[in-house]
Every structure is written in structure tokens, then in C-alpha cells.
Design an enzyme around this catalytic site. Structure first.
Site, short mmCIF file in Angstrom:
data_model
loop_
_atom_site.label_atom_id
_atom_site.label_comp_id
_atom_site.label_asym_id
_atom_site.label_seq_id
_atom_site.Cartn_x
_atom_site.Cartn_y
_atom_site.Cartn_z
N GLU A 1 -1.83 6.25 -0.91
CA GLU A 1 -3.13 5.59 -0.66
C GLU A 1 -3.24 5.14 0.79
O GLU A 1 -3.99 4.23 1.12
CB GLU A 1 -3.31 4.41 -1.62
CG GLU A 1 -3.38 4.84 -3.07
CD GLU A 1 -4.70 4.51 -3.77
OE1 GLU A 1 -5.56 3.84 -3.18
OE2 GLU A 1 -4.87 4.95 -4.92
N HIS B 1 -8.27 4.00 -2.50
CA HIS B 1 -8.59 4.43 -1.13
C HIS B 1 -8.67 5.93 -1.04
O HIS B 1 -7.83 6.63 -1.57
CB HIS B 1 -7.49 3.95 -0.16
CG HIS B 1 -7.26 2.48 -0.23
ND1 HIS B 1 -6.56 1.89 -1.25
CD2 HIS B 1 -7.67 1.48 0.58
CE1 HIS B 1 -6.55 0.58 -1.07
NE2 HIS B 1 -7.23 0.30 0.02
N LYS C 1 -11.83 -3.09 -5.81
CA LYS C 1 -11.98 -2.77 -4.38
C LYS C 1 -11.87 -1.27 -4.14
O LYS C 1 -10.95 -0.62 -4.66
CB LYS C 1 -10.88 -3.48 -3.57
CG LYS C 1 -10.84 -3.06 -2.10
CD LYS C 1 -9.54 -3.47 -1.40
CE LYS C 1 -9.46 -2.81 -0.03
NZ LYS C 1 -8.16 -3.00 0.64
N ARG D 1 0.86 -1.18 0.00
CA ARG D 1 0.00 0.00 0.00
C ARG D 1 0.90 1.23 0.00
O ARG D 1 1.69 1.42 0.91
CB ARG D 1 -0.91 -0.04 1.24
CG ARG D 1 -1.87 1.14 1.37
CD ARG D 1 -2.97 1.13 0.34
NE ARG D 1 -3.77 -0.08 0.37
CZ ARG D 1 -3.87 -0.92 -0.67
NH1 ARG D 1 -3.22 -0.69 -1.81
NH2 ARG D 1 -4.63 -1.99 -0.59
#
Length: 254
Positions: free
Chosen positions: A87, A144, A171, A83
Site C-alpha cells: 500500500e 491506497h 480512509k 503502512r
């Protein structure tokens, strides 16, 4: 709702939402200890948040940890996730290095799913997706927003874009500023799942306000939810055991 994706016998997108438990250790010892602590926990997938790992930029170390993780986790699917800091992750990384890391991880044969941040740049994303698919690895494309919740149209648009890029599981995780934002996320989930998705999707509204979104995936169309054992990897994650009880109760009553 689209077709399910099967990984080591786990059908993501069918029945009760699957539980993914994250590992956020910094050292090899912490990572392996976390994996061992999951032994008696109900889990369908384990996410290795490799951006937390201090040796992440030395692939030999990454591969060494993956080998031992695979031994400990036996037949539990492993989701490999770097990640990026943009994000909400722990480290910055250049896109070329990010692509290389994910491609090499997929090629080891030790992971089952890989997370690729959908807005890294289409060419980069495509390169990871194609390489992962060549290695038989399932791709979760992710996005995100830790500040806000985009409007419903924008959420659906992003999920559809991930599907067009040929990710196996789109997602999105967003931060609610109020209760209405949680409804926006759920509404977008329902619309994507019922009108556009031909594959499983994962959505969540973060923090305490958004907690309900982690529990009602089976109703609105989110196929997987994250539960913590020890340290949570995002705001609003509840304990995996509690999560399992709630998901099971909801499933029985539907």
C-alpha cells in the site's frame, strides 16, 4: 455527514478538517527529533509511520519509542500506522505479524488511533479492530491506490466496506491520472458522506493534481487532512502551517 469521533478532546468529523502531521524517521533519534520539531506547529493528530522505523520488528524498541513520543507530544493524539509495501509503505510484513504489532501497540495505552489496511483480509482486520476497541483505541481503516483512481462506485463501496467492518474512520487515498479523477474522488466523498456514512471519513486525491482535495474536506466531507513538517509521507502533502491557514480561511467563508 456522520457523527464525530473524539480523541483527547479533538473532534474528528466536526467543523474544520483536522490536521495530521506524519513522522517518518528511521531511527529513534530522528523520530523524537521530528516530534520535538512539531512543538509550535498547528496540529490535531500526529501519525507515527512505524514502517519507517528500523527497529519496528522488535516490539520492545517500538514501545520504548512510543513512551518517549507520548512524553514529547503530551496530549496530542497519536495515530500508529504500519503502512505495508503493497500500500505504498516502506516494508513488507506478514499478515499475522502485522496483526500482532497493531494489537500490541493498541494494548500499550500509549496510542490513541491505529491504522489498519482494510484489505489485509477480513478476519485479520476484524481481529485488529476488536482488539483496538477493547483497548479504547480508535481505528482508521485505510486503502491506497498509488497508480490510479477507481471509479466512484468502487470508492464508495470500499468506504462502506470499512464502515461495515466497524472501523471508526474509513480512509481512502487515490492517485489521479488527470483532473477528472480528482472530481471522481470528490464526488465519491460527497456521496459517501451524505448518503451512507454514520461516522467521519477521510479521503484524498494525491500528488499536485489532487492537492485541492486536501483543502476542501469541509465542503465535500473529508474530516482530516495530512500536512507535512519537514518530510512529507505521501505525494502532494503541503506544509502543515500553510494548510492550517487555508483550512481556516475556507472555514470562515463558508
Amino acid at each position: 455527514m456522520g457523527a464525530y469521533v473524539e480523541v483527547r478532546g479533538v473532534r474528528i468529523g466536526e467543523g474544520v478538517p483536522k490536521i495530521c502531521v506524519p513522522i517518518v524517521g528511521k531511527t529513534k533519534e530522528e523520530i523524537l527529533a521530528a516530534a520535538k520539531s512539531f512543538e509550535n506547529v498547528k496540529k490535531d493528530v500526529v501519525e507515527f509511520r512505524v514502517d519507517w522505523f528500523e527497529g519496528v520488528f522488535d516490539f520492545a524498541q517500538v514501545e520504548n519509542v512510543l513512551k518517549e513520543l507520548r512524553e514529547i507530544l503530551k496530549n496530542t493524539p497519536i495515530l500508529f500506522t504500519f503502512r505495508t509495501s503493497k500500500e505504498g509503505g516502506e516494508k513488507e510484513i506478514e499478515p499475522e505479524v502485522y496483526v500482532e504489532l497493531n494489537k500490541r501497540a493498541a494494548a500499550t495505552g500509549l496510542i490513541d488511533l491505529v491504522d489498519v489496511e482494510a484489505f489485509t483480509g477480513d478476519a485479520f482486520v476484524k481481529e485488529v479492530i476488536d482488539a483496538a476497541h477493547e483497548s479504547g483505541v480508535v481505528v482508521v481503516a485505510s486503502n491506497h491506490d498509488f497508480d490510479k483512481t477507481p471509479d466512484k462506485e468502487e470508492i464508495v463501496k470500499r468506504l462502506r466496506k470499512m464502515q461495515e467492518l466497524d472501523a471508526d474512520i474509513p480512509k481512502i487515498a487515490v492517485m489521479p491520472q488527470n483532473k477528472k479523477d480528482v472530481l471522481t474522488l470528490l464526488s465519491a466523498t460527497e456521496e459517501m458522506a451524505s448518503e451512507y456514512a454514520d461516522r467521519p471519513i477521510i479521503t484524498m486525491s494525491m500528488a499536485g493534481t489532487g492537492l485541492i482535495s486536501r483543502l476542501c474536506g469541509e465542503v465535500f466531507g473529508s474530516a482530516l487532512t495530512f500536512g507535512a513538517v519537514g518530510k512529507a509521507s505521501a505525494p502532494g502533502q503541503m506544509n502543515a502551517e500553510d494548510l492550517n491557514k487555508i483550512l481556516t480561511l475556507i472555514h470562515k467563508s463558508l
